[in-house]
Motif scaffolding. Sequence first.
Motif, short mmCIF file in Angstrom:
data_model
loop_
_atom_site.label_atom_id
_atom_site.label_comp_id
_atom_site.label_asym_id
_atom_site.label_seq_id
_atom_site.Cartn_x
_atom_site.Cartn_y
_atom_site.Cartn_z
N LEU A 105 0.81 -1.22 0.00
CA LEU A 105 0.00 0.00 0.00
C LEU A 105 0.85 1.27 0.00
CD1 LEU A 105 -2.73 1.43 0.28
CD2 LEU A 105 -2.67 0.97 2.74
N LEU A 106 1.85 1.32 0.85
CA LEU A 106 2.66 2.54 0.96
C LEU A 106 3.34 2.89 -0.37
CD1 LEU A 106 4.93 3.66 3.84
CD2 LEU A 106 5.97 3.35 1.60
N VAL A 107 3.88 1.90 -1.03
CA VAL A 107 4.59 2.18 -2.29
C VAL A 107 3.61 2.54 -3.40
CG1 VAL A 107 6.28 1.33 -3.94
CG2 VAL A 107 6.39 0.55 -1.59
N VAL A 108 2.52 1.80 -3.47
CA VAL A 108 1.50 2.09 -4.49
C VAL A 108 1.04 3.54 -4.35
CG1 VAL A 108 -0.86 1.53 -5.23
CG2 VAL A 108 0.76 -0.32 -4.74
N GLN A 109 0.88 3.98 -3.11
CA GLN A 109 0.47 5.36 -2.86
C GLN A 109 1.55 6.34 -3.30
OE1 GLN A 109 -2.59 6.34 -0.67
NE2 GLN A 109 -2.11 7.98 -2.10
N LEU A 110 2.80 6.04 -2.97
CA LEU A 110 3.88 6.98 -3.26
C LEU A 110 4.12 7.16 -4.76
CD1 LEU A 110 6.60 6.17 -0.56
CD2 LEU A 110 5.18 8.22 -0.74
N LEU A 111 3.70 6.19 -5.57
CA LEU A 111 3.97 6.29 -7.01
C LEU A 111 2.95 7.17 -7.75
CD1 LEU A 111 4.80 2.52 -7.69
CD2 LEU A 111 6.42 4.40 -7.35
N GLU A 112 1.83 7.47 -7.09
CA GLU A 112 0.71 8.10 -7.78
C GLU A 112 1.07 9.35 -8.59
OE1 GLU A 112 -2.50 9.44 -5.22
OE2 GLU A 112 -3.71 10.05 -6.92
N THR A 113 1.56 10.36 -7.90
CA THR A 113 1.70 11.67 -8.56
C THR A 113 2.68 11.61 -9.72
OG1 THR A 113 1.23 12.75 -6.46
CG2 THR A 113 2.21 14.10 -8.17
N THR A 114 3.80 10.94 -9.51
CA THR A 114 4.82 10.93 -10.56
C THR A 114 4.32 10.17 -11.78
OG1 THR A 114 6.30 10.68 -8.67
CG2 THR A 114 7.32 10.75 -10.85
N LEU A 115 3.68 9.02 -11.56
CA LEU A 115 3.14 8.29 -12.71
C LEU A 115 2.11 9.14 -13.46
CD1 LEU A 115 2.78 4.62 -11.38
CD2 LEU A 115 4.46 5.50 -13.01
N LEU A 116 1.26 9.82 -12.71
CA LEU A 116 0.28 10.69 -13.37
C LEU A 116 0.99 11.77 -14.19
CD1 LEU A 116 -2.41 11.16 -10.58
CD2 LEU A 116 -2.78 10.17 -12.85
N CYS A 117 1.98 12.36 -13.59
CA CYS A 117 2.70 13.45 -14.27
C CYS A 117 3.34 12.93 -15.56
CB CYS A 117 3.75 14.01 -13.32
SG CYS A 117 4.67 15.40 -14.00
N LEU A 118 3.85 11.70 -15.54
CA LEU A 118 4.53 11.16 -16.72
C LEU A 118 3.54 10.69 -17.80
CD1 LEU A 118 7.41 9.22 -14.93
CD2 LEU A 118 7.59 11.36 -16.22
N VAL A 119 2.38 10.24 -17.40
CA VAL A 119 1.43 9.69 -18.39
C VAL A 119 0.48 10.77 -18.93
CG1 VAL A 119 -0.55 8.13 -18.64
CG2 VAL A 119 1.54 7.34 -17.50
N ASN A 120 0.06 11.67 -18.06
CA ASN A 120 -0.97 12.64 -18.43
C ASN A 120 -0.61 13.44 -19.68
OD1 ASN A 120 -3.50 13.21 -17.27
ND2 ASN A 120 -2.57 13.77 -15.34
N TYR A 121 0.49 14.16 -19.62
CA TYR A 121 0.83 15.03 -20.73
C TYR A 121 1.29 14.23 -21.95
CZ TYR A 121 3.15 18.61 -23.47
OH TYR A 121 3.55 19.43 -24.50
N ALA A 122 2.02 13.15 -21.69
CA ALA A 122 2.48 12.30 -22.79
C ALA A 122 1.29 11.82 -23.63
CB ALA A 122 3.25 11.10 -22.23
N SER A 123 0.27 11.32 -22.96
CA SER A 123 -0.91 10.81 -23.68
C SER A 123 -1.66 11.95 -24.35
CB SER A 123 -1.82 10.07 -22.70
OG SER A 123 -1.14 9.00 -22.09
#
Lengths: 524, 524
Positions: free
Chosen positions: A115-133
């Motif tokens: 849970l802790l790691v899954v939570q910590l990855l949220e913002t960065t993954l969003l930042c990398l996928v959002n604009y790229a897509s």
Amino acid sequence: MALLTDLYQLTMAYGYWRAGRHRVPAAAELFFRREPFHGAFALGAGLAEGLRFLRAFRFSAADIAYLRSVLPSTTEDAFFDYLCTVDASEVTVSSVPEGSVVFSRVPLLQVKGPLLVVQLLETTLLCLVNYASLVATNAARFRLLAGPEVKLMEIGLRRAQGPDGGLSASKYSYIGGFDFTSNVLAGKLYGIPVRGTIAHSFIMSFTSLDEVQPKVLAPLAGGEPVDLAALAELWLQQVCELLQSPPEKANRGELAAFVSYAITFPHNFQGLLDTYCVMRSGLPNFCAVALALHQLGYRAIGVRLDSGDLGQQSKEIRRVLRACGTTFQVPWFGSIPIAVSNDISERSLESFIQEGSEIDVIGVGTNLVTCPLQPSLGCVYKLVEVNGSPCLKLTEEEEKMTIPGIKAVYRLYDDAGHPVMDLMALEDEPAPKAGQELVAHVLGRRGEATKVLPSTVEPLHRTYFRDGQVCEELPSLPEVRSHAQKSLSQLSPAHRRLREPQPYPVAVTEKLHLLLAELRQARQ
Amino acid sequence: MALLTDLYQLTMAYGYWRAGRHRVPAAAELFFRREPFHGAFALGAGLAEGLRFLRAFRFSAADIAYLRSVLPSTTEDAFFDYLCTVDASEVTVSSVPEGSVVFSRVPLLQVKGPLLVVQLLETTLLCLVNYASLVATNAARFRLLAGPEVKLMEIGLRRAQGPDGGLSASKYSYIGGFDFTSNVLAGKLYGIPVRGTIAHSFIMSFTSLDEVQPKVLAPLAGGEPVDLAALAELWLQQVCELLQSPPEKANRGELAAFVSYAITFPHNFQGLLDTYCVMRSGLPNFCAVALALHQLGYRAIGVRLDSGDLGQQSKEIRRVLRACGTTFQVPWFGSIPIAVSNDISERSLESFIQEGSEIDVIGVGTNLVTCPLQPSLGCVYKLVEVNGSPCLKLTEEEEKMTIPGIKAVYRLYDDAGHPVMDLMALEDEPAPKAGQELVAHVLGRRGEATKVLPSTVEPLHRTYFRDGQVCEELPSLPEVRSHAQKSLSQLSPAHRRLREPQPYPVAVTEKLHLLLAELRQARQ
């Protein structure tokens, strides 16, 4: 990069850790809620960068020191010690292949782990996928409008949202179907073909032919160098006569700039026509220099326009180029490529087509890289299961509801090879079978279930990351680009068209539908 | 970073070099043509990053090797040798101080140096200034609307255009008047205050009080730890009675999450109210936990809302908080800060004010960082003088015309201390004097010259870079932020207002006006 996140991820991490819940198994999904730009599709992108981030995910000693300074002073030391040991080695990530056509509500990424790691990855993954897509989708729309023949060039660096915004734009525009970028660093880093010739400043920096040094150019076939400036002046007389344009209206600085550029790049001469007057100056000067070059055995590679009514001007320019070709017996002259730029939008492309323009190359900057029609894709990242229990978020807004549970996602195709539905099932359900009718509940459509008979069933996700390693071979950038074009070409025209497309059905299985209803009931 | 540019800058550089013109003295100006967001002002930003780029400007061996592979094969070796030696040591840059209010057509930066270098700096400087100024301006508009009391927090990282887009947004939003960012890396790199508490995912990860570990908290004044979960349950009964809300509608997982968070951060407890139902669940659960905490001597720091009608809900929430404060005799309870987020735009802020909301803290993401009202400022960088001759670009579009010559820029103030005009003069003209009438030609207004009697005259530019060094002390980020607020506060309300503001006059002197007319005449 682990600190490229929102502070609340770290306060929550401490919350989980303190409650002893940090290692509870959890799963999250990354998806968007609505297709961008009023279209019916998007391209999923950013996967490779997301995987690179996962591989390196770790807090440095300096990161930890900084976190100590911003988290409440009551935060226990042991938490920071624990944070030093955290990485993505227990995380599993599945995803649609990069460049695939994707639809709202269907997870682009699924992330499983503590849970802790899954939570910590949220913002960065969003930042990398959002604009790229987002930018890949935007580029794909330009490509669909322009058709397969026109060359598209990304020129947005100066207007991008920061240096990295510029680099991402170059990369993901290429994936979306652009041919070139002007961004040299993107060329170096990603191997994207780079292009570029001259700007107004080069032309404005000349005032007369006296400034041209050297003035001579050797013919392609060899032999004595020829005074290209003098030759161009002779041609200018002839061209102006043909065009019935007074030669004194042709700007001398512009002629000098063209001659100088042609001597510097005899194989790559392109004229930028609109520093002064296109029809009285830019075009006659270009034709004069191109004809002079031709006499020495070289071919000019194009003209470029950066202002005014581009579609109309392209037709006038084509007429002049053809007239020169005929009159001076230079057959290729009539088909010299015409490139345009200047705030090109989807609407510009539509009007180029309507008016039957003669444009061969289009440079798109601001409206490609900043996506003004919708500058954010609005991807979200939601927990769907914690400790074996599916999660449901019921908010005041129906649209913000999540679909619970870890899912398998299938794309169903019809006889013609068009995808007709994306179907989300619970992970433990049997996969749908080709040629076998199934019952599905289309999201957003209330009431009756729908029956579908797929000709082909494709599992949409692959596992890309496991045990701290990328576990699936990643395609090269050109491969991702081809995959995107193929994925787009499969889409039925009704879903692919840019204006008022037919929404693509995304559905859940009967079982998932029941789970959703049950959880809603329980939570209300 | 030298390769973060458009390829044509390098082909032009080769053109200059080959013609022996690369060391000709040149000057360029960086400016925008229209104020963004239909406003009458912008904030100039990006200077410090531009200076850092200039200081490091140099092509590495790897850069040169890459350039060899993309420039035409006829490019001479000696050019690459020359490129290895190029840096910004002969460049002089003047600028408005970072954070200043600026207007269209007035140069933000002036760059002087050898033609080739001045040309090569164009794209990167634009990339660094364009978005920085845009987002700082956007932030300033939010600040003007929110008034000085409301706390503004930037939360846009996940929706920003790339990781660097996110970092730039955090930095320049702070300059524009925001108080906090959620972006931890921005906090670490730039020293911006970071804030953040919990998200829906944290709340959704709990389903019952059994999951709360530990359940006890020691009172602030010391003594035996108390079972906070049990205490909160007792308070929940009382709160629900007061609110006449059925206790079974208060979600148990949410209560568990609040209790767990309160035990973890007793001094920093904030409740996120809208995971389930705000009025039936989120708010009663928050009040219960906050009152339990209060009993142990701690004060909750706030509530947060992320969906629904934020303005209306804030008023209902305030009523409930006040009622609790009165009924349970906890005076500070009525003034617990209410924070909101969820697609906040300028329009949201306007409606909060209209409806008299009770909001204290506003988190702005997408509409701040991606600037959807206008995602690019459209700065340009134009040569204004080459080899001592002023440059003029006359195109098909009047607006794209440049103003020739190296200029001095003055800001003229009236008696009340409001700036009334920015005046561009030729560098060698005497400076205007306070209390002395002068004649100016306002750009965009045809016809008569205008007479102005300034009370104060401020030279707008300072020289920041000379001989390869930053030659003026750069202010800290908080100092830039203060300067921006001061600069904005001086602006007269007519120019500062966001809707239909009065355009700010930008003018040229009689002498510059004549030069412009003369050059236009000569070029036509």
